[in-house]
Structure formats: C-alpha cells, structure tokens
Scaffold this active site. Structure first.
Site, PDB file in Angstrom:
ATOM      1  N   HIS A 157      -1.542   0.517   8.362  1.00  0.00           N
ATOM      2  CA  HIS A 157      -0.417  -0.278   8.873  1.00  0.00           C
ATOM      3  C   HIS A 157       0.926   0.222   8.326  1.00  0.00           C
ATOM      4  O   HIS A 157       1.976  -0.216   8.789  1.00  0.00           O
ATOM      5  CB  HIS A 157      -0.625  -1.782   8.628  1.00  0.00           C
ATOM      6  CG  HIS A 157      -0.227  -2.280   7.278  1.00  0.00           C
ATOM      7  ND1 HIS A 157      -1.126  -2.510   6.261  1.00  0.00           N
ATOM      8  CD2 HIS A 157       0.983  -2.602   6.780  1.00  0.00           C
ATOM      9  CE1 HIS A 157      -0.457  -2.952   5.200  1.00  0.00           C
ATOM     10  NE2 HIS A 157       0.825  -3.016   5.487  1.00  0.00           N
ATOM     11  N   ASP A 206      -7.971  -0.598   7.381  1.00  0.00           N
ATOM     12  CA  ASP A 206      -6.538  -0.334   7.160  1.00  0.00           C
ATOM     13  C   ASP A 206      -6.367   0.853   6.205  1.00  0.00           C
ATOM     14  O   ASP A 206      -5.977   0.688   5.054  1.00  0.00           O
ATOM     15  CB  ASP A 206      -5.890  -1.611   6.592  1.00  0.00           C
ATOM     16  CG  ASP A 206      -4.364  -1.549   6.587  1.00  0.00           C
ATOM     17  OD1 ASP A 206      -3.817  -0.581   7.142  1.00  0.00           O
ATOM     18  OD2 ASP A 206      -3.754  -2.467   6.028  1.00  0.00           O
ATOM     19  N   SER A 266       1.816  -2.373  -0.227  1.00  0.00           N
ATOM     20  CA  SER A 266       0.827  -1.900   0.753  1.00  0.00           C
ATOM     21  C   SER A 266       0.626  -0.402   0.660  1.00  0.00           C
ATOM     22  O   SER A 266       1.587   0.347   0.511  1.00  0.00           O
ATOM     23  CB  SER A 266       1.308  -2.205   2.168  1.00  0.00           C
ATOM     24  OG  SER A 266       1.119  -3.547   2.457  1.00  0.00           O
TER      25      SER A 266
HETATM   26  C1  4AZ Z   1       2.482  -6.897   2.588  1.00  0.00           C
HETATM   27  O1  4AZ Z   1       3.166  -7.581   3.329  1.00  0.00           O
HETATM   28  C2  4AZ Z   1       1.528  -7.574   1.681  1.00  0.00           C
HETATM   29  N1  4AZ Z   1      -0.800 -10.587  -1.519  1.00  0.00           N
HETATM   30  C3  4AZ Z   1       0.721  -6.822   0.866  1.00  0.00           C
HETATM   31  C4  4AZ Z   1      -0.182  -7.432   0.023  1.00  0.00           C
HETATM   32  C5  4AZ Z   1      -0.278  -8.787  -0.004  1.00  0.00           C
HETATM   33  C6  4AZ Z   1       0.526  -9.562   0.801  1.00  0.00           C
HETATM   34  C7  4AZ Z   1       1.435  -8.945   1.655  1.00  0.00           C
HETATM   35  C8  4AZ Z   1      -1.262  -9.416  -0.915  1.00  0.00           C
HETATM   36  O2  4AZ Z   1       2.582  -5.681   2.576  1.00  0.00           O
END
Ligand code: 4AZ
Length: 246
Positions: free
Chosen positions: A64, A110, A200
């Site tokens: 993503h 992902d 992420s």
């Molecule tokens: C994000 O938006 C995201 N709490 C990544 C990890 C988590 C929440 C949001 C995990 O990239």
C-alpha cells in the site's frame, strides 16, 4: 540581556518538550545502529513509508506504500537515524507488488519487493535482516521502528523511533477486526505503544528475524485494536520467488 534570557528559557522549554517519551506511539528515540535494516522509502525526496533491507540490491515494503506508482518516483535512504538527511540515498529501479494485494481484504498480502538502481554499501547502520521461517508465538516480544506519527492522525517524526510490542494471538485479533484478518497478517500490541501512520512498510523484528511489515490498524495504540503487520513467515515463499524473478 533580557532578550538573551527569554531566548534561553524558550530554547530550554523547546528541548525539554522534544525529550518527552511520546514517540512512534509510546516509544523512544533509537539509533539506526540498533536497527540497521531500517530504511526510509522516499517519494520525490520526502519520507513516505518505512522499508526493510533484505540485501544490497533489495528492500521490502508494504504494497500500500507503492500502490501502482512508477519506480522513478521513489528512492530509499539507509544508514541514517534521520529521514531527511545523512546515510545513503539510492533510486528505485523496479517494484513488484504481491499479485493478491487487497484481494481477500483491503490490506491482504500487503507486501512489495523493491529493486535498487545500485548496491547499498553495507556497514555500520546498514545491514540486512533474515526473514522469519515461522510465525512467532503469541506474547513473544517484537520491536517496531519508524519515522511515523507519535499519535493517531499526527505528524511524522524526523528522528527514528521504536517501541516493543507483543504478538497477539490470531483469534483475539480476528475478533477485534470482526474477522478481517487473514493468515498473511500478524497482530501485535502493547498498552499505549504501537506503530502509526508513516511507519507502514517498516520492520517488526523478533528474535533477530523479520517477522512483520507495518501494514494497518484502526487508529494507533487503541486499546481494542492491535497493530496489524504483513506476516513475513507466511509470505516468505512469495518473497523468495519474487526476488528470483527480478
Ligand atoms: C498507517 O496509517 C498505519 N497502529 C500504520 C500502522 C498502524 C495504523 C496505521 C498500526 O500507516
């Protein structure tokens, strides 16, 4: 003289507010030397997502993070605790996303493999990490790091942060997310600690192995919703096969 005093007091206040332990979410500053496999995936030169060094020529990230975008938009910074300067910056040459990304659930599979235009120079602060062969047991401790937000919907951090979370058993994660958790996902949480937006694509490491890639969650450090990660042990056959195709 008065002006100098005011400046001094203001800068001391700024420094001490930055020292508060409200990082990644609930984490602390970490040096790249302690997580040398951490990379910053940059889009047009700005931190966009985390990534993980797999070899001199390959990094892994979340699908993503790259979704359908061309390689020329991206570069990778490694070997720096700061996402904005230092270390080595290498351009991306090819991106292969998991073919089943988003098929079962929005964030299924992902994961993406990224090939770099030139080799990383490995050394202090720049190292690969082996992939886990089996999923860690529930309650195992794991370390997650990144330049993401320090609170839900907050701004990213320019210095690298990290925190320790515990693997959550599949059934309880399933019930939190009303069944929306597939085998290619693994969940982890700890009170007040979590990965968050901008983390992420980054690493979740347990026992010296890469066990997860930061994927999603409802909010960050929400007591009822663990962080969800791409499950590296489950996805390992795809990772190995895909790297052979490059
Ligand atoms: C994000 O938006 C995201 N709490 C990544 C990890 C988590 C929440 C949001 C995990 O990239």
């Amino acid at each position: 003289m008065l002006v100098q005093w005011i400046l001094l007091i203001c800068s001391a206040a700024l420094i001490s507010s930055k020292g508060l332990p409200e990082r990644i979410v609930g984490g602390q500053s970490v040096s790249i030397l302690s997580v040398p496999w951490q990379a910053s995936l940059q889009m047009y030169g700005d931190h966009h997502c985390g990534a993980v060094i797999y070899s001199e020529k390959i990094v892994l990230t979340a699908a993503h993070c790259t979704e359908r975008k061309p390689p020329y938009m991206f570069s990778v910074r490694v070997g720096s605790s700061n996402s904005g300067f230092g270390g080595q910056v290498v351009k991306v040459s090819q991106i292969l996303e998991h073919e089943a990304f988003g098929k079962t659930f929005a964030e299924s599979n992902d994961i993406a493999v990224i090939q770099l235009q030139r080799n990383l120079i490995m050394g202090f602060g720049v190292r690969s990490i082996p992939l886990a062969d089996s999923s860690p047991q529930p309650r195992s401790l794991a370390f997650v790091s990144g330049w993401g937000s320090i609170e839900s919907y907050g701004k990213g951090s320019t210095t690298l942060l990290g925190t320790t979370v515990a693997i959550v058993d599949r059934d309880s994660c399933m019930s939190s997310y009303r069944g929306g958790i597939s085998k290619d996902m693994i969940c982890a949480s700890a009170p007040g600690k979590d990965s968050c937006g901008g983390d992420s694509g980054g690493p979740l490491v347990s026992d010296g192995k890469l066990v997860g890639i930061v994927s999603f969650g409802r909010g960050c450090a929400h007591s009822e919703y663990p962080g969800v990660y791409a499950n590296v042990a489950e996805l390992k056959p795809w990772i190995v096969k895909t790297i052979q195709r490059l």
